[in-house]
Design a protein around this motif. Structure first.
Motif, PDB file in Angstrom:
ATOM      1  N   ARG A  14       1.777   1.759  -3.568  1.00  0.00           N
ATOM      2  CA  ARG A  14       0.899   1.650  -4.862  1.00  0.00           C
ATOM      3  C   ARG A  14       0.519   2.917  -5.412  1.00  0.00           C
ATOM      4  N   THR A  15       0.514   2.835  -6.726  1.00  0.00           N
ATOM      5  CA  THR A  15       0.537   3.894  -7.487  1.00  0.00           C
ATOM      6  C   THR A  15      -1.023   4.782  -7.205  1.00  0.00           C
ATOM      7  N   ASP A  16      -1.075   6.203  -7.248  1.00  0.00           N
ATOM      8  CA  ASP A  16      -2.397   6.724  -7.302  1.00  0.00           C
ATOM      9  C   ASP A  16      -3.295   6.810  -8.472  1.00  0.00           C
ATOM     10  N   PRO A  64      -2.945  13.112 -10.854  1.00  0.00           N
ATOM     11  CA  PRO A  64      -3.168  12.174  -9.412  1.00  0.00           C
ATOM     12  C   PRO A  64      -4.365  12.678  -8.508  1.00  0.00           C
ATOM     13  N   LEU A  65      -4.846  11.769  -8.037  1.00  0.00           N
ATOM     14  CA  LEU A  65      -6.075  12.049  -7.434  1.00  0.00           C
ATOM     15  C   LEU A  65      -5.726  12.677  -6.058  1.00  0.00           C
ATOM     16  N   PRO A  66      -4.587  12.745  -5.384  1.00  0.00           N
ATOM     17  CA  PRO A  66      -4.155  13.495  -4.278  1.00  0.00           C
ATOM     18  C   PRO A  66      -3.899  14.886  -4.679  1.00  0.00           C
ATOM     19  N   ARG A 125      -5.117   8.315 -11.503  1.00  0.00           N
ATOM     20  CA  ARG A 125      -5.071   9.567 -12.175  1.00  0.00           C
ATOM     21  C   ARG A 125      -6.185   9.681 -13.107  1.00  0.00           C
ATOM     22  N   GLU A 144     -11.125  16.965  -0.580  1.00  0.00           N
ATOM     23  CA  GLU A 144     -11.247  15.598  -0.652  1.00  0.00           C
ATOM     24  C   GLU A 144     -12.765  15.109  -1.166  1.00  0.00           C
ATOM     25  N   ASP A 202       0.748  -1.149  -0.022  1.00  0.00           N
ATOM     26  CA  ASP A 202       0.053  -0.045   0.134  1.00  0.00           C
ATOM     27  C   ASP A 202       1.009   1.334  -0.071  1.00  0.00           C
ATOM     28  N   ASP A 259      -6.635   3.828 -12.886  1.00  0.00           N
ATOM     29  CA  ASP A 259      -6.824   3.218 -11.465  1.00  0.00           C
ATOM     30  C   ASP A 259      -5.571   2.986 -10.773  1.00  0.00           C
ATOM     31  N   GLY A 260      -5.428   2.953  -9.545  1.00  0.00           N
ATOM     32  CA  GLY A 260      -4.375   2.931  -8.790  1.00  0.00           C
ATOM     33  C   GLY A 260      -4.101   1.496  -8.722  1.00  0.00           C
TER      34      GLY A 260
END
Length: 277
Positions: A130-132, A188-190, A134, A198, A127, A232-233
């Motif tokens: 793990r790639t985020d 990236p989602l973050p 996008r 969020e 975890d 997806d990550g």
């Protein structure tokens, strides 16, 4: 004169001189003076340090000066230690602690991790690497401050028009002015969460691709969003994160070696904390 020869003090003085003389003749030799050896390695170290600083080797005169300064420093160091000047000095205590930690860490990571080491390390911490997810998306912004109570109704009307149109839409031509970018590519989602919040990021991450959806709220106002692509990550392959794994593996080994060394040293001491049971 005869009275002085009978004086006890004179007898005591003569006896003391006799004992001192006998000790000098028959007693053990005095210890030789402390020796400072300036080795070839020390000299080479001085040359290397000078060369790094001045981008040239020292002249013979400069090298003599470096050696004299080393000897001077060594003399002061030894005399300071002999006088106990290192005690109760926070800077020296911390520096000695750091040097011992460096020694312990170096001893604990004598070898490089193998692929098997790194693979096991990755499996235990998947975890963390793990790639985020996008996303690529466009959005139309509606300002609640500008539109007031009509913002929900305006959003519903605009959304219906966008969903029923087959033509390419320029988001900048719709909605309200904003300093936000209208189009985002492979973000990236973050990063989306950092800019929009969020809740917005979570909502957008769950939208179907290729459809206008909304309204979705952010800290700025209301958005109508069309997701163009989503990746997806996923858990990475070893080669994708090899450098990060090696860095983290070595760091963990350093910490473990340092702690183990400290615990072994601590066994030699009894620690008493005054005022504590």
């Amino acid at each position: 004169m005869s009275r002085w020869l009978k004086e006890p003090l004179l007898h005591f003085l003569l006896l003391g001189l006799a004992i001192f003389g006998a000790y000098r003749v028959l007693g053990p030799d005095e210890p030789p003076p402390a020796t400072i050896v300036v080795t070839e390695g020390i000299i080479n170290g001085q040359i290397e340090s000078f060369s790094r600083t001045w981008l040239r080797p020292p002249t013979p005169q400069e090298l003599d000066g470096l050696i004299r300064e080393y000897v001077r420093e060594e003399v002061y160091y030894r005399e300071g230690m002999a006088l106990g000047l290192d005690r109760d000095d926070t800077v020296i205590r911390r520096r000695l602690k750091q040097k011992l930690e460096f020694v312990a860490e170096a001893a604990g990571i004598a070898t490089e991790p193998t692929d098997e080491d790194l693979r096991t390390y990755l499996e235990q911490r998947t975890d963390a690497y793990r790639t985020d997810a996008r996303l690529s998306f466009v959005h139309v912004f509606l300002s609640a401050e500008r539109r007031g109570d009509a913002v929900a109704q305006d959003a519903a009307r605009l959304l219906a028009g966008l969903q029923s149109s087959d033509e390419a839409i320029d988001p900048a031509a719709l909605g309200d002015p904003t300093m936000l970018e209208r189009q985002f590519e492979d973000v990236p989602l973050p990063d989306i969460a950092a800019q929009f919040g969020e809740e917005f990021a979570d909502r957008v991450a769950g939208l179907p691709v290729g459809q206008w959806q909304g309204p979705i709220e952010s800290g700025y106002g209301i958005h109508l969003v069309r997701v163009g692509a989503r990746a997806d990550g996923r858990a990475p392959e070893l080669d994708e994160v090899r450098d990060a794994l090696r860095r983290d593996w070595l760091n963990e080994q350093r910490i473990a070696a340092n702690d183990a060394h400290y615990q072994s040293l601590l066994q030699r001491y009894t620690v008493t904390i005054e005022g504590r049971e």
